[in-house]
Design an enzyme around this catalytic site. Structure first.
Site, PDB file in Angstrom:
ATOM      1  CG  HIS A 242      -2.019   1.032   1.153  1.00 16.92           C
ATOM      2  ND1 HIS A 242      -1.849   2.322   1.598  1.00 16.92           N
ATOM      3  CD2 HIS A 242      -3.293   0.948   0.686  1.00 16.92           C
ATOM      4  CE1 HIS A 242      -2.973   2.990   1.404  1.00 16.92           C
ATOM      5  NE2 HIS A 242      -3.857   2.189   0.855  1.00 16.92           N
ATOM      6  CD  GLU A 301      -6.892  -2.315  -3.115  1.00 14.64           C
ATOM      7  OE1 GLU A 301      -5.946  -2.699  -2.382  1.00 14.64           O
ATOM      8  OE2 GLU A 301      -7.184  -1.117  -3.280  1.00 14.64           O
TER       9      GLU A 301
END
Length: 359
Positions: A242, A301
Site C-alpha cells: 500500500h 483489495e
C-alpha cells in the site's frame, strides 16, 4: 519533478486519520476496529455530524432517497448499458441536481447503491427491483441485486465493507471532491469528481485483478509455485502492499472478518476461501523473503475481492460497490471544505523553455 504530492499537507480535517506506520485508521475519533460492528447508516451519521442541521432522521431519509433516485433507471437505454458499470453509474449520477442540503447529500449517497444493482439486472436481461425504504441500506442493496431477501450474514458482511471503505484520509478521489467543492460548484459536482478519480485503475480498480490471480493459481497446491514464478518475472502481486501503510492494512483484517461472517452462511464457497488463504500465505512468505527491506502486507483489495464475489457482485462492478461506501466520505469532506476552507489553488513551478531574447 514533484511526484504525487507525497508528504504535502493540503487540508486539515476532523474526519479520518490514516496512520501508515502503526497500521491504524481512525474515523472521527473512533477506531475502525470498533466501527466495523456498526451499520453503514450509523457511520454516515458520524461522518456527517455538524455538516448538516439535523441528522435525527437519517436512516429514514436514506431509505426515501433510494426510492427517489430509482426512477432514473427507467431511462437506461442500450447505449448506457454498453458502457462499463462505473461509467453507467456516473452517467446516471450526473442527472441528479446540485445542491448543498441534506436531501441532495442523501440522494447522492443512495445513487450508486440503487443504480449498481439496477444496472447488474438490466445487463442480465432482468427488470430492476424497486427499493424498500423500510430496511437497512446494506439489506436493500443486496435485495435489489439478488431479487430476494439476503441472509443476515450477507447483510452484516456488506455493512462491514461499506463501513470499512467509508473514508480514508486525503486519497485521490477525496482530494478531487474537495477541490471541486472548494469552488462551491455543489455536492453533485464534487461527487462526480470523486467518482471519476475512483474509476482510475491506480485507485479503485484493484480488487477485480485479485480474482484473476486466484483464477490463475487454481488450487492451494499451486499457490507457492505460482507466486514464485510471478515474482521472478517482476510482476506485481495484486492485493499486497500500500502507498501509505507500512504494516498490514487494518481494513484487510476488517474485511477478512467479514469473509469469516460469510463462512457461517451459504454465501461463500469454502474451496474458494481455502484458495485465497493459501495464496495469501504464499505471497506474504515470498515477499518477506525476496523484499526484506520492504513491508509488503495484505491490503484492502485482497479480501474485498473475495467478499464482493461471494456476495454476488460481478467483478466489473467492484468499483461501483466501493463508491457505495465512499460517497458518504466524499460528502463529508466536501461539506467540511465548503464550511471551513478556501478555494483550493496550489502553485506550480514552470520548468518549460524560456522565450528567446530578441537579438
Amino acid at each position: 519533478m514533484i511526484g504525487g504530492l507525497d508528504d504535502v499537507v493540503a487540508a486539515e480535517t476532523v474526519l479520518s486519520d490514516v496512520d501508515g506506520i502503526a497500521g491504524r485508521l481512525i474515523i472521527r475519533g473512533v477506531s475502525l476496529d470498533d466501527l466495523v460492528h456498526s451499520r453503514y447508516e450509523d457511520v454516515l451519521s458520524l461522518l456527517l455530524d455538524g455538516f448538516f442541521p439535523d441528522l435525527s432522521g437519517l436512516p429514514e431519509g436514506l431509505g426515501a432517497a433510494r426510492v427517489a433516485v430509482f426512477k432514473h433507471l427507467a431511462s437506461v437505454d442500450a447505449d448506457l448499458l454498453a458502457l462499463t458499470p462505473i461509467e453507467a453509474v456516473r452517467a446516471l449520477l450526473a442527472r441528479l441536481p446540485d445542491g448543498d442540503d441534506l436531501t441532495t447529500a442523501l440522494h447522492l449517497i443512495a445513487a450508486p447503491a440503487v443504480f449498481t444493482p439496477g444496472i447488474i439486472r438490466l445487463r442480465s436481461g432482468l427488470a430492476p427491483i424497486a427499493p424498500n425504504p423500510g430496511v437497512t441500506h446494506a439489506c436493500d442493496i443486496l435485495a435489489m441485486m439478488l431479487g430476494k431477501a439476503p441472509e443476515a450474514q450477507q447483510v452484516a458482511a456488506l455493512d462491514r465493507y461499506l463501513v470499512t471503505v467509508a473514508d480514508h484520509g486525503l486519497n485521490a478521489s477525496t482530494f478531487a471532491a474537495r477541490v471541486v467543492a472548494s469552488t462551491q460548484a455543489g455536492l453533485a459536482s464534487a461527487i462526480l469528481a470523486g467518482l471519476s478519480a475512483l474509476k482510475g485503475p491506480l485507485h479503485g480498480g484493484a480488487p477485480g485483478p485479485v480474482l484473476d490471480m486466484l483464477d490463475a493459481v487454481g488450487t492451494p497446491a499451486n499457490a507457492a509455485r505460482w507466486v514464485e514464478d510471478e515474482l521472478a518475472r517482476g510482476e506485481r502481486l495484486m492485493g499486497f502492499g500500500h502507498r501509505v501503510y507500512r504494516v498490514r492494512d487494518p481494513r484487510a483484517d476488517a474485511l477478512k472478518g467479514a469473509v469469516e461472517l460469510l463462512a457461517t452462511s451459504s454465501a461463500i464457497d469454502p474451496v474458494r476461501l481455502a484458495l485465497a488463504e493459501a495464496v495469501e500465505r504464499a505471497a506474504l512468505a515470498a515477499l518477506k523473503r525476496k523484499k526484506p527491506d520492504r513491508r509488503l502486507e495484505t491490503n484492502v483489495e485482497f479480501y474485498t475481492a473475495l467478499l464482493l464475489e461471494s456476495l454476488g457482485f460481478p467483478r466489473a462492478t467492484f468499483t461501483c460497490v466501493f463508491a457505495m461506501g465512499r460517497t458518504g466520505g466524499w460528502i463529508a469532506h466536501a461539506r467540511e471544505q465548503v464550511l471551513g476552507g478556501r478555494l483550493i489553488r496550489p502553485q506550480s513551478r514552470y520548468v518549460g523553455p524560456k522565450p528567446q531574447q530578441a537579438a
